[in-house]
Design a protein around this motif. Structure first.
Motif, PDB file in Angstrom:
ATOM      1  N   UNK A 296       0.837  -1.198   0.000  1.00 49.46           N
ATOM      2  CA  UNK A 296       0.000   0.000   0.000  1.00 49.46           C
ATOM      3  C   UNK A 296       0.874   1.250   0.000  1.00 49.46           C
ATOM      4  N   UNK A 297       0.698   2.100  -1.023  1.00 49.96           N
ATOM      5  CA  UNK A 297       1.439   3.356  -1.064  1.00 49.96           C
ATOM      6  C   UNK A 297       1.119   4.238   0.125  1.00 49.96           C
ATOM      7  N   UNK A 298      -0.140   4.200   0.562  1.00 51.37           N
ATOM      8  CA  UNK A 298      -0.523   5.007   1.717  1.00 51.37           C
ATOM      9  C   UNK A 298       0.179   4.571   2.983  1.00 51.37           C
ATOM     10  N   UNK A 299       0.323   3.269   3.180  1.00 53.68           N
ATOM     11  CA  UNK A 299       1.017   2.773   4.370  1.00 53.68           C
ATOM     12  C   UNK A 299       2.519   3.021   4.277  1.00 53.68           C
ATOM     13  N   UNK A 300       3.070   2.944   3.070  1.00 52.05           N
ATOM     14  CA  UNK A 300       4.487   3.287   2.910  1.00 52.05           C
ATOM     15  C   UNK A 300       4.735   4.738   3.306  1.00 52.05           C
ATOM     16  N   UNK A 301       3.807   5.612   2.939  1.00 54.44           N
ATOM     17  CA  UNK A 301       3.941   7.024   3.306  1.00 54.44           C
ATOM     18  C   UNK A 301       3.749   7.226   4.806  1.00 54.44           C
ATOM     19  N   UNK A 302       2.736   6.570   5.346  1.00 58.28           N
ATOM     20  CA  UNK A 302       2.408   6.767   6.760  1.00 58.28           C
ATOM     21  C   UNK A 302       3.538   6.313   7.670  1.00 58.28           C
ATOM     22  N   UNK A 303       4.201   5.218   7.306  1.00 59.63           N
ATOM     23  CA  UNK A 303       5.235   4.656   8.170  1.00 59.63           C
ATOM     24  C   UNK A 303       6.641   4.845   7.602  1.00 59.63           C
ATOM     25  N   UNK A 304       6.778   5.848   6.748  1.00 62.70           N
ATOM     26  CA  UNK A 304       8.097   6.141   6.190  1.00 62.70           C
ATOM     27  C   UNK A 304       9.065   6.529   7.305  1.00 62.70           C
ATOM     28  N   UNK A 305      10.269   6.003   7.233  1.00 61.12           N
ATOM     29  CA  UNK A 305      11.301   6.374   8.198  1.00 61.12           C
ATOM     30  C   UNK A 305      11.687   7.840   8.006  1.00 61.12           C
ATOM     31  N   UNK A 306      12.247   8.443   9.042  1.00 59.75           N
ATOM     32  CA  UNK A 306      12.631   9.842   8.919  1.00 59.75           C
ATOM     33  C   UNK A 306      13.844   9.979   8.000  1.00 59.75           C
ATOM     34  N   UNK A 307      14.207  11.199   7.730  1.00 57.18           N
ATOM     35  CA  UNK A 307      15.256  11.464   6.735  1.00 57.18           C
ATOM     36  C   UNK A 307      16.588  10.826   7.104  1.00 57.18           C
ATOM     37  N   UNK A 308      16.959  10.899   8.381  1.00 58.63           N
ATOM     38  CA  UNK A 308      18.239  10.341   8.798  1.00 58.63           C
ATOM     39  C   UNK A 308      18.259   8.823   8.671  1.00 58.63           C
ATOM     40  N   UNK A 309      17.172   8.174   9.115  1.00 55.69           N
ATOM     41  CA  UNK A 309      17.124   6.716   9.046  1.00 55.69           C
ATOM     42  C   UNK A 309      17.043   6.234   7.589  1.00 55.69           C
ATOM     43  N   UNK A 310      16.339   6.976   6.775  1.00 51.77           N
ATOM     44  CA  UNK A 310      16.274   6.614   5.359  1.00 51.77           C
ATOM     45  C   UNK A 310      17.656   6.683   4.724  1.00 51.77           C
ATOM     46  N   UNK A 311      18.382   7.756   5.020  1.00 50.52           N
ATOM     47  CA  UNK A 311      19.735   7.898   4.474  1.00 50.52           C
ATOM     48  C   UNK A 311      20.638   6.769   4.972  1.00 50.52           C
TER      49      UNK A 311
END
Length: 328
Positions: A296-311
């Motif tokens: 689900x794109x919506x759930x990917x957005x809702x639970x997206x990691x913050x910028x530091x963790x994503x990096x």
């Protein structure tokens, strides 16, 4: 198969999912998802693993996302409930998250807890699931040989199906197996398979009766299947606290094994407080389906990691991808 790093990063989504219950000392589970040619796939080695170990998990993600899967021998997989190292008073609430499961894997040997805590947890599970239910305990290598023998004696009256990874080393597993063989309680190996340079060494050493097999740590479905075939021992397919995408990988592995005598540890989506799909692979009637998961794109957005963790995770993908290139 080698997939360019640019192809991985083009669809990479990093998520941070809350846990419904603290497990393995964590309250959130982070993962990277990629959309491959065959569907969504997952890269989620635990954060403490070094790049060399994590690179095997990336190989598994590539395998599941871009390669063909082996034929399925079964459409559903029976799964066990997973009981974290909680107080006995919390056991009933957690079991309710695993409807229809006839088998419970109970975590024991948690740092800071006593054998009395473990025994109370095991006793409460037995009380709730009745005499026909199946109980297995998992120490994650946390005992010495003497501690393992003492604990197995303490649990024996609760009729154990097997004891998973009571000690850390293969020599210790062999010694425990020798000491408790007269009790008829099998020894299963997990870390001695998935974290070993040679995952077949424990089988060759006669140190275990059962192997616990996990698709991500072993490099994917195809490689795990080859280990199962060569080991010649009964296996339990388990997960590493994956999202439903990773559990789908494990389910496809379990579905392709010729003989599957034990319920599998693939019901752990029930321990998550959120998932990446509207149709998670949750246990129903003690089973999960063998299917690809629609993310689900919506759930990917809702639970997206913050910028530091994503990096942090994307840098980890790049490093482990380089290691795969070197070993290809």
């Amino acid at each position: 198969m080698t997939v360019p790093l640019s192809d991985l990063l083009a669809t990479a989504r990093v998520v941070s999912l809350p846990m419904a219950t603290r497990f393995r000392g964590i309250d959130t589970r982070e993962a990277v998802l990629f959309e491959g040619e065959r569907g969504w796939t997952e890269f989620s080695p635990f954060v403490e693993y070094d790049d060399s170990e994590a690179s095997t998990w990336l190989a598994a993600a590539i395998d599941f996302g871009w390669n063909d899967l082996p034929p399925r021998r079964r459409p559903h997989i029976r799964v066990n409930a997973t009981m974290p190292a909680v107080p006995a008073g919390d056991v009933e609430g957690i079991l309710a998250r695993f409807p229809g499961c006839r088998t419970v894997k109970i975590k024991v040997a948690e740092p800071g807890q006593l054998l009395a805590d473990d025994t109370a947890r095991v006793a409460r599970v037995r009380e709730l699931i009745g005499p026909d239910g199946r109980i297995r305990v998992d120490a994650n290598g946390g005992w010495t040989v003497d501690e393992a023998e003492r604990a197995i004696h303490a649990f024996a009256k609760y009729d154990l199906e097997y004891v998973e990874q009571p000690c850390a080393t293969i020599d210790e597993l062999a010694e425990v197996r020798t000491r408790v063989k007269y009790m008829g309680i099998p020894i299963a190996a997990d870390e001695s398979v998935r974290k070993a340079d040679d995952p077949l060494e424990v089988a060759r050493a006669g140190a275990a009766d059962i192997l616990v097999i996990k698709a991500q740590p072993l490099g994917g479905v195809a490689k795990a299947l080859s280990i199962v075939a060569e080991a010649g021992l009964p296996v339990v397919v388990s997960s590493a606290l994956d999202t439903s995408v990773g559990l789908s990988m494990g389910a496809h592995l379990a579905a392709s094994i010729p003989q599957l005598d034990f319920d599998c540890g693939l019901g752990t989506a029930a321990l998550l407080g959120a998932d990446v799909t509207e149709e998670p692979l949750l246990p129903r009637d003690g089973k999960i389906d063998v299917r690809r998961v629609a993310v689900s794109g919506g759930l990917l957005d809702r639970y997206a990691a913050d910028e530091d963790r994503t990096a942090w995770w994307l840098a980890r993908v790049a490093r482990t991808h380089r290691l795969l290139q070197v070993t290809a």
